[in-house]
Design a protein around this motif. Sequence first.
Motif, PDB file in Angstrom:
ATOM      1  N   UNK A 128      34.828  82.474  23.808  1.00 25.57           N
ATOM      2  CA  UNK A 128      35.707  81.317  24.030  1.00 25.57           C
ATOM      3  C   UNK A 128      36.591  81.039  22.822  1.00 25.57           C
ATOM      4  N   UNK A 129      37.797  80.593  23.084  1.00 26.80           N
ATOM      5  CA  UNK A 129      38.702  80.136  22.024  1.00 26.80           C
ATOM      6  C   UNK A 129      38.371  78.672  21.746  1.00 26.80           C
ATOM      7  N   UNK A 130      38.007  78.304  20.527  1.00 30.56           N
ATOM      8  CA  UNK A 130      37.649  76.908  20.246  1.00 30.56           C
ATOM      9  C   UNK A 130      38.841  75.968  20.485  1.00 30.56           C
ATOM     10  N   UNK A 131      38.510  74.711  20.742  1.00 28.73           N
ATOM     11  CA  UNK A 131      39.532  73.673  20.885  1.00 28.73           C
ATOM     12  C   UNK A 131      39.209  72.530  19.935  1.00 28.73           C
ATOM     13  N   UNK A 132      40.218  71.703  19.673  1.00 30.92           N
ATOM     14  CA  UNK A 132      40.032  70.556  18.800  1.00 30.92           C
ATOM     15  C   UNK A 132      39.681  69.298  19.573  1.00 30.92           C
ATOM     16  N   UNK A 133      39.631  68.175  18.876  1.00 31.58           N
ATOM     17  CA  UNK A 133      39.309  66.898  19.500  1.00 31.58           C
ATOM     18  C   UNK A 133      40.330  66.492  20.553  1.00 31.58           C
ATOM     19  N   UNK A 134      41.542  67.046  20.452  1.00 30.76           N
ATOM     20  CA  UNK A 134      42.576  66.744  21.438  1.00 30.76           C
ATOM     21  C   UNK A 134      42.524  67.688  22.638  1.00 30.76           C
ATOM     22  N   UNK A 135      41.582  68.633  22.632  1.00 23.91           N
ATOM     23  CA  UNK A 135      41.436  69.560  23.746  1.00 23.91           C
ATOM     24  C   UNK A 135      42.377  70.745  23.691  1.00 23.91           C
ATOM     25  N   UNK A 136      43.166  70.866  22.638  1.00 26.82           N
ATOM     26  CA  UNK A 136      44.121  71.963  22.522  1.00 26.82           C
ATOM     27  C   UNK A 136      43.512  73.119  21.710  1.00 26.82           C
ATOM     28  N   UNK A 137      43.977  74.318  22.002  1.00 23.76           N
ATOM     29  CA  UNK A 137      43.398  75.515  21.409  1.00 23.76           C
ATOM     30  C   UNK A 137      43.589  75.552  19.886  1.00 23.76           C
ATOM     31  N   UNK A 138      42.616  76.132  19.209  1.00 25.40           N
ATOM     32  CA  UNK A 138      42.683  76.343  17.765  1.00 25.40           C
ATOM     33  C   UNK A 138      43.569  77.568  17.529  1.00 25.40           C
ATOM     34  N   UNK A 139      44.822  77.334  17.235  1.00 29.58           N
ATOM     35  CA  UNK A 139      45.786  78.434  17.119  1.00 29.58           C
ATOM     36  C   UNK A 139      45.504  79.309  15.910  1.00 29.58           C
ATOM     37  N   UNK A 140      44.986  78.741  14.832  1.00 30.39           N
ATOM     38  CA  UNK A 140      44.646  79.551  13.658  1.00 30.39           C
ATOM     39  C   UNK A 140      43.542  80.543  14.011  1.00 30.39           C
ATOM     40  N   UNK A 141      42.542  80.055  14.761  1.00 30.43           N
ATOM     41  CA  UNK A 141      41.462  80.943  15.200  1.00 30.43           C
ATOM     42  C   UNK A 141      42.018  82.043  16.099  1.00 30.43           C
ATOM     43  N   UNK A 142      42.906  81.655  17.018  1.00 32.38           N
ATOM     44  CA  UNK A 142      43.474  82.632  17.946  1.00 32.38           C
ATOM     45  C   UNK A 142      44.288  83.686  17.203  1.00 32.38           C
ATOM     46  N   UNK A 143      45.080  83.263  16.209  1.00 34.32           N
ATOM     47  CA  UNK A 143      45.854  84.236  15.436  1.00 34.32           C
ATOM     48  C   UNK A 143      44.942  85.231  14.737  1.00 34.32           C
ATOM     49  N   UNK A 144      43.786  84.753  14.293  1.00 33.23           N
ATOM     50  CA  UNK A 144      42.852  85.620  13.593  1.00 33.23           C
ATOM     51  C   UNK A 144      42.148  86.616  14.496  1.00 33.23           C
ATOM     52  N   UNK A 145      42.128  86.367  15.804  1.00 33.89           N
ATOM     53  CA  UNK A 145      41.408  87.243  16.732  1.00 33.89           C
ATOM     54  C   UNK A 145      42.329  87.970  17.709  1.00 33.89           C
ATOM     55  N   UNK A 146      43.601  87.607  17.723  1.00 32.25           N
ATOM     56  CA  UNK A 146      44.517  88.130  18.734  1.00 32.25           C
ATOM     57  C   UNK A 146      44.643  89.643  18.706  1.00 32.25           C
ATOM     58  N   UNK A 147      44.617  90.240  17.527  1.00 29.51           N
ATOM     59  CA  UNK A 147      44.809  91.691  17.411  1.00 29.51           C
ATOM     60  C   UNK A 147      43.662  92.470  18.058  1.00 29.51           C
ATOM     61  N   UNK A 148      42.503  91.832  18.229  1.00 31.72           N
ATOM     62  CA  UNK A 148      41.339  92.508  18.812  1.00 31.72           C
ATOM     63  C   UNK A 148      41.146  92.187  20.288  1.00 31.72           C
ATOM     64  N   UNK A 348      35.187  70.023  23.077  1.00 29.03           N
ATOM     65  CA  UNK A 348      36.120  69.281  22.232  1.00 29.03           C
ATOM     66  C   UNK A 348      35.415  68.634  21.042  1.00 29.03           C
ATOM     67  N   UNK A 349      34.078  68.623  21.064  1.00 28.45           N
ATOM     68  CA  UNK A 349      33.318  68.056  19.953  1.00 28.45           C
ATOM     69  C   UNK A 349      33.142  66.554  20.035  1.00 28.45           C
ATOM     70  N   UNK A 350      33.273  65.967  21.230  1.00 27.40           N
ATOM     71  CA  UNK A 350      33.100  64.518  21.369  1.00 27.40           C
ATOM     72  C   UNK A 350      31.621  64.148  21.281  1.00 27.40           C
ATOM     73  N   UNK A 351      31.306  62.936  20.871  1.00 27.91           N
ATOM     74  CA  UNK A 351      29.902  62.511  20.760  1.00 27.91           C
ATOM     75  C   UNK A 351      29.187  62.582  22.104  1.00 27.91           C
ATOM     76  N   UNK A 352      27.871  62.709  22.044  1.00 24.67           N
ATOM     77  CA  UNK A 352      27.065  62.850  23.261  1.00 24.67           C
ATOM     78  C   UNK A 352      27.273  61.685  24.223  1.00 24.67           C
ATOM     79  N   UNK A 353      27.380  60.453  23.668  1.00 27.89           N
ATOM     80  CA  UNK A 353      27.500  59.307  24.563  1.00 27.89           C
ATOM     81  C   UNK A 353      28.796  59.387  25.376  1.00 27.89           C
ATOM     82  N   UNK A 354      29.863  59.938  24.774  1.00 24.55           N
ATOM     83  CA  UNK A 354      31.121  60.051  25.504  1.00 24.55           C
ATOM     84  C   UNK A 354      31.037  61.111  26.597  1.00 24.55           C
TER      85      UNK A 354
END
Length: 500
Positions: A128-148, A348-354
């Motif tokens: 999986x491509x990680x996402x941030x708190x806003x639900x959008x993809x981690x582009x830095x992570x994707x750039x680091x893995x795109x070649x593979x 997205x990393x939201x708290x369990x209660x959410x």
Amino acid sequence: MEIYLDANATTPVLPQARAAALSTMAESFGNPSSTHGAGLKARALLDGVRTSARRVLGVPGGRLLFTSGATEGIQTAVLSALLALRQQREGGQAVPPLLLYGATEHKAVPEAIRHWNAVLGLHLRVQPIPVGLDGRHDLAWLRGHAAQAGLVCTMAANNETGAISDLDGIAEALAASPALWLVDGVQALGKLDLRLQARRIDYAPFSGHKLYAPKGIGLLYVRDGVPFTPLQAGGGQESGQRAGTENMAGIAALGAVLQALETGGVFADHATLQAHRAQLAAALCEAFPGLVFNAPFATSLPTTLNVAVPGVAAQDLIALFDAAGVRVSGGSACGAERAEPSYVLQAMGLPDWQTASAVRLSFGAADGADFVAEACARLRACGEALRAGAVLDEAARAALEMDAPAVRAALQAATRPLVVDVREAGEQALQPAVGLAGEQVPLSALAEALPRWCALPAATPVIFVCRSGRRSAQAAAALRGQGHANTWSLAGGLAQWTAA
């Protein structure tokens, strides 16, 4: 009046779409593969809808085939991409070791990847491509893995949160990658300009029933020159790209929706949709102090609100809304029966209660101002009901419950109990409460019946039943609060009763 706020799961069928489907079944019922007059008439209709779809999607080139929906489109695209990778391997070429998908993708995507990865014997690493708190993809992570990567799958907009992907950022991250790129466009159709050709998107599936067409019809766009393998082989329909006689009624209905998108007047513009969301958001905040929104509005579809109320479980909030005739969901309809915390919000990393309290409200682009105003009034009424104690914690609910064996014993006792089914009429018709004959009073009409039940002899048990045991517990609490102590709720609802 039902207030349907679950449009991301499915939408009603547009009147024009219903009319087009019925007209086609009555007057243009020919097989478009036939060469006689009736067949040619059907073929003209099919070609016209495809041309309209090309205009709406902005794709004069590439393949554009009709499917049964997004799942079939996803399966076709993933099969096509992975078979191409296997052919590369068989030809002695090195194959990229990764198959990537967004961590918040609809389950149809990772499950299709895993399925075909195994069936084709590739056994590549699915990640999986990680996402941030806003639900959008981690582009830095994707750039680091795109070649593979040999395949990258990202949705245009999320079905649970409405989070809009940064497709330009993803395109830039994949600029030098060998990966084929699939973009799930289901929630974007009619809401976002995907610029499929400009962004060099390779595959894009769509589903009609998310935008006022019937279930069972969809589209798949495939860019010129990218691998393509039919998922279905047979009679050569769709120019050999998808066998099986075309769903002409569904295609005609989809054509009516596409025409409405082109001509305007049926669907609200972006600014109006944002105004509707703002009204709903204000009503929610007024009704439920402390409520939080699980995705930022600035990067989300204006038709989706994902919220959590501190201290109130999602299923309790859904039951509260349902009693008021407001239909919402806890997330994707495909996972609703499991009643688990949202994997999207967890990613997205939201708290369990959410994640445990999250509820999605989604409206359609054809919902007007009167609908939104009524929805806001109902939401405020739900807030008042919550403050009046309509939602119970687990301990309070347990104190009201009577299990199935005890209910069965009560039904055989000398003093017969009054059984009250508090589900809505439609639910009662679909699943009769077998062996529990009594009154049928929806929770939404409970207040009118409470005085009558309070007048019953103290020795007469009143047992409320519903699907899950949540609404019946609310009803039992209300009647006990009015003074009839011998009041109970069927533990576990009708599912437990049937099983017992």
